[in-house]
Design a protein around this motif. Structure first.
Motif, short mmCIF file in Angstrom:
data_model
loop_
_atom_site.label_atom_id
_atom_site.label_comp_id
_atom_site.label_asym_id
_atom_site.label_seq_id
_atom_site.Cartn_x
_atom_site.Cartn_y
_atom_site.Cartn_z
N LEU A 54 0.84 -1.19 0.00
CA LEU A 54 0.00 0.00 0.00
C LEU A 54 0.88 1.24 0.00
N SER A 55 0.63 2.14 -0.94
CA SER A 55 1.40 3.38 -0.96
C SER A 55 0.47 4.50 -1.41
N PHE A 56 1.00 5.71 -1.40
CA PHE A 56 0.17 6.85 -1.76
C PHE A 56 -0.29 6.75 -3.21
N ASP A 57 0.64 6.29 -4.08
CA ASP A 57 0.31 6.13 -5.49
C ASP A 57 -0.83 5.14 -5.68
N MET A 58 -0.83 4.12 -4.82
CA MET A 58 -1.79 3.04 -4.97
C MET A 58 -3.22 3.55 -4.89
N ILE A 59 -3.46 4.53 -4.00
CA ILE A 59 -4.84 4.98 -3.84
C ILE A 59 -5.14 6.28 -4.60
N THR A 60 -4.15 6.82 -5.31
CA THR A 60 -4.44 8.06 -6.02
C THR A 60 -4.26 7.91 -7.53
N LYS A 61 -3.80 6.75 -8.01
CA LYS A 61 -3.57 6.62 -9.45
C LYS A 61 -4.34 5.43 -10.02
N GLU A 78 4.32 -6.64 -9.39
CA GLU A 78 3.73 -5.31 -9.15
C GLU A 78 2.21 -5.36 -9.28
N VAL A 79 1.74 -6.18 -10.23
CA VAL A 79 0.30 -6.30 -10.43
C VAL A 79 -0.32 -7.01 -9.24
N ARG A 80 0.38 -8.05 -8.77
CA ARG A 80 -0.13 -8.77 -7.59
C ARG A 80 -0.19 -7.84 -6.39
N ASP A 81 0.80 -6.93 -6.29
CA ASP A 81 0.79 -5.95 -5.20
C ASP A 81 -0.49 -5.14 -5.20
N ARG A 82 -0.95 -4.82 -6.43
CA ARG A 82 -2.19 -4.05 -6.51
C ARG A 82 -3.36 -4.84 -5.94
N ALA A 83 -3.36 -6.16 -6.17
CA ALA A 83 -4.43 -7.00 -5.62
C ALA A 83 -4.36 -6.99 -4.10
N TYR A 84 -3.13 -7.12 -3.55
CA TYR A 84 -2.98 -7.13 -2.09
C TYR A 84 -3.44 -5.80 -1.50
N ALA A 85 -3.05 -4.71 -2.18
CA ALA A 85 -3.44 -3.39 -1.69
C ALA A 85 -4.96 -3.25 -1.71
N ALA A 86 -5.58 -3.69 -2.81
CA ALA A 86 -7.04 -3.60 -2.92
C ALA A 86 -7.69 -4.41 -1.80
#
Lengths: 295, 284
Positions: free
Chosen positions: B42-49, B248-256
């Protein structure tokens, strides 16, 4: 002024009846819509061969749903075996032995478990249960598997159904009159004896209904199971092999269903099976609950 | 004899206790796994982009499309479900109050409706969509999810309304108010805590459900601007991106997943808190 109030009342009454009617007729409308969509497949194949045949090759126009129905039943039964005793024990503890503080603490725990979306359970399954089945359990039993299996699906499903079943069990145990419990205790029975001879007997219909509704819930669960069950069309009694339950069939193939003839109809038929089976189980067991509540 | 009794009691107390505490452990374990994986990605980019270069292959960007899409769908669906559900729940408890059997029959049907799995709603939504000539879109997703959560909202609200004493209802009618006024000015206020719980429960179910939006809302990397555009949702963002070969794509799933879990936790706990808060001022 008076006139305006009456008009408001009239209009509002119509609106209220209409909304309630929409909601109550929803299952019927859903059934009709799904049935209408699956008529083409009834024309192509008879109902017994659709349900009983295990020949699944949509490209040749052969639709046998038995492998999917079998997988669904297998996963559901497996999850039931894992979750039912756990729920029953936890419900007994929470209503008979636990301190007030623990009970208060458990309410949000159950709520949150019930509220977690199935995708999250699915992700947890992929990260934890699948490797556990593949790397720990499989070598113990001497089988080779990727971990994506009926067993993994059953475990994830069991965890998902726990809050649902537990809530209903708690309700039926709490409905046992305190006088009955006190009578048993005053005769010198231990707490466990009270549970065994009074509470379990008195709430037997409730227990059966909770289990039945838990089974229905497990039968229709989609994403969590689909993520860990492997999705291969086969019939095997081995829980380490992959399966392909009905809901997963629908969810996996919606993308290509318009390109193969009759395929969309077949998937709608699968949804119709789910609707009919689950609605029937729900109606039967809920009726059972209402009947016993009155008596 | 007596000794055996006591031993049996101890054994079963222990067994049932283990079962209970293992439930707490399971919940803790699930949340720990989701958060450990989620917070590291989870990072700032993750929730704003929004994701760039395709959601399955491109590694850059975040899950803003799914966050916004999910909020749109859940808010829209909750709104429709309130419009349909609140009058229906009030009708059961105001107009039908003298007809116990009808009331029970309606509750029975609603409970059964609650049990229908979301994939069936999804398939029905899809059939409806084809019939109306719509494409996978925000609107189709909202309608399907609204159908899914309406029974939940009615039944939860109804549960609280049915505990309101009949005297209050009679007092209101005796003062000369119409049934509509009784419903909205007396019962709705008295049962407001139930309304809040119902709405939050419906919203939570709507935002987390994947099977119903799978067919109907579609998936896109963009943020939808109109009702006829497809929309991404958080559960589907997890589902589609989790199996990607690219870390990196999997990271997006974890963040979601972490974001969705936090939303659900907040909803669950605030429902508890708010319903207690609002029932304080009730007429007893």
């Amino acid at each position: 002024m008076h006139f305006k109030r009456r008009i408001t009342d009239r209009v509002n009454n119509i609106w209220m009846v209409a909304t309630l009617a929409i909601v109550l007729f929803l299952p019927l409308i859903m059934g009709i819509a799904l049935y209408a969509k699956s008529i083409p497949i009834f024309d192509a194949q008879s109902l017994p061969s659709l349900l009983g045949s295990s020949n699944w090759s949509p490209n040749d126009g052969k639709f046998g749903f038995w492998p999917f129905i079998f997988s669904s039943i297998y996963v559901t039964v497996l999850s039931f075996i894992f979750s039912a005793p756990l729920c029953l024990f936890a419900a007994i503890y929470l209503t008979q032995f636990a301190t007030r503080r623990l009970v208060h603490f458990m309410h949000p725990v159950i709520d949150i478990l019930a509220g977690i979306p199935s995708v999250i359970y699915g992700m947890w399954g992929i990260l934890v249960i699948v490797p556990f089945v593949g790397d720990v359990l499989a070598p113990v039993f001497g089988v080779k598997t990727s971990g994506y299996s009926i067993l993994a699906g059953g475990i994830v499903l069991a965890v998902m159904c726990i809050p649902y079943m537990l809530n209903m069990l708690l309700e039926s145990f709490n409905a046992v009159p305190t006088g009955l419990k006190e009578a048993a205790l005053s005769l010198g029975a231990t707490r466990w004896e009270t549970v065994k001879h009074v509470i379990l007997r008195k709430s037997f219909p409730g227990i059966i209904s909770s289990f039945g509704l838990g089974l229905a819930k497990a039968f229709g669960e989609t994403l969590a199971v689909m993520m860990v069950v492997g999705n291969m069309v086969q019939i095997s009694g081995n829980p380490f092999k992959a399966g392909y339950p009905l809901p997963a069939l629908i969810a996996n193939n919606y993308g290509e269903m318009m390109s193969i003839p009759l395929y969309d109809s077949a998937l709608m038929f699968a949804a119709l099976i789910l609707l009919v089976v689950i609605l029937a189980i729900n109606l039967i067991f809920r009726y059972f609950i209402y009947k016993t509540q009155k008596a | 004899m007596n000794k055996r009794k006591i031993i049996e009691e101890k054994i079963f107390k222990l067994l049932t206790g283990i079962a209970t505490y293992s439930l707490i452990a399971i919940l803790g374990y699930i949340i720990a796994i989701i958060f450990i994986n989620g917070f590291s990605s989870l990072s700032f980019d993750m929730i704003t982009k929004t994701p760039s270069g395709g959601y399955y292959y491109g590694g850059e960007g975040g899950v803003l499309n799914a966050i916004v899409g999910s909020l749109y769908i859940a808010l829209g669906a909750t709104f429709i479900a309130i419009i349909i559900g609140v009058p229906a729940a009030l009708f059961i408890n105001v107009h039908l109050i003298r007809y116990k059997r009808t009331q029970n029959f309606i509750r029975y049907l609603l409970d059964a409706l609650w049990g229908i799995p979301s994939i069936v709603y999804g398939a029905f939504g899809f059939a409806l969509m084809l019939y109306l000539g719509m494409n996978a879109s925000l609107l189709a997703g909202i309608i399907t999810v609204a159908l899914l959560i309406t029974p939940i909202i009615i039944r939860t609200f109804d549960e609280v309304l049915s505990t309101i004493p009949k005297g209050l209802h009679e007092a209101s009618l005796a003062m000369g108010s119409t049934k509509t006024e009784t419903a909205f000015k007396v019962l709705f206020r008295q049962g407001f805590s139930g309304f809040i719980t119902a709405v939050l429960l419906g919203f939570g179910r709507g935002i987390g459900d994947a099977a119903s939006v799978l067919f109907t809302a579609g998936y896109t990397d963009l943020i939808p601007k109109y009702l006829d555009e497809p929309a991404a949702t958080l559960p589907l963002a997890i589902f589609f991106q989790l199996t990607s070969p690219i870390p990196e794509v999997r990271d997006r799933a974890y963040a979601a997943a972490a974001i969705l879990t936090i939303i659900i936790l907040i909803i669950s706990l605030s429902a508890r808190f708010l319903s207690r808060n609002y029932s304080k001022s009730n007429i007893k």
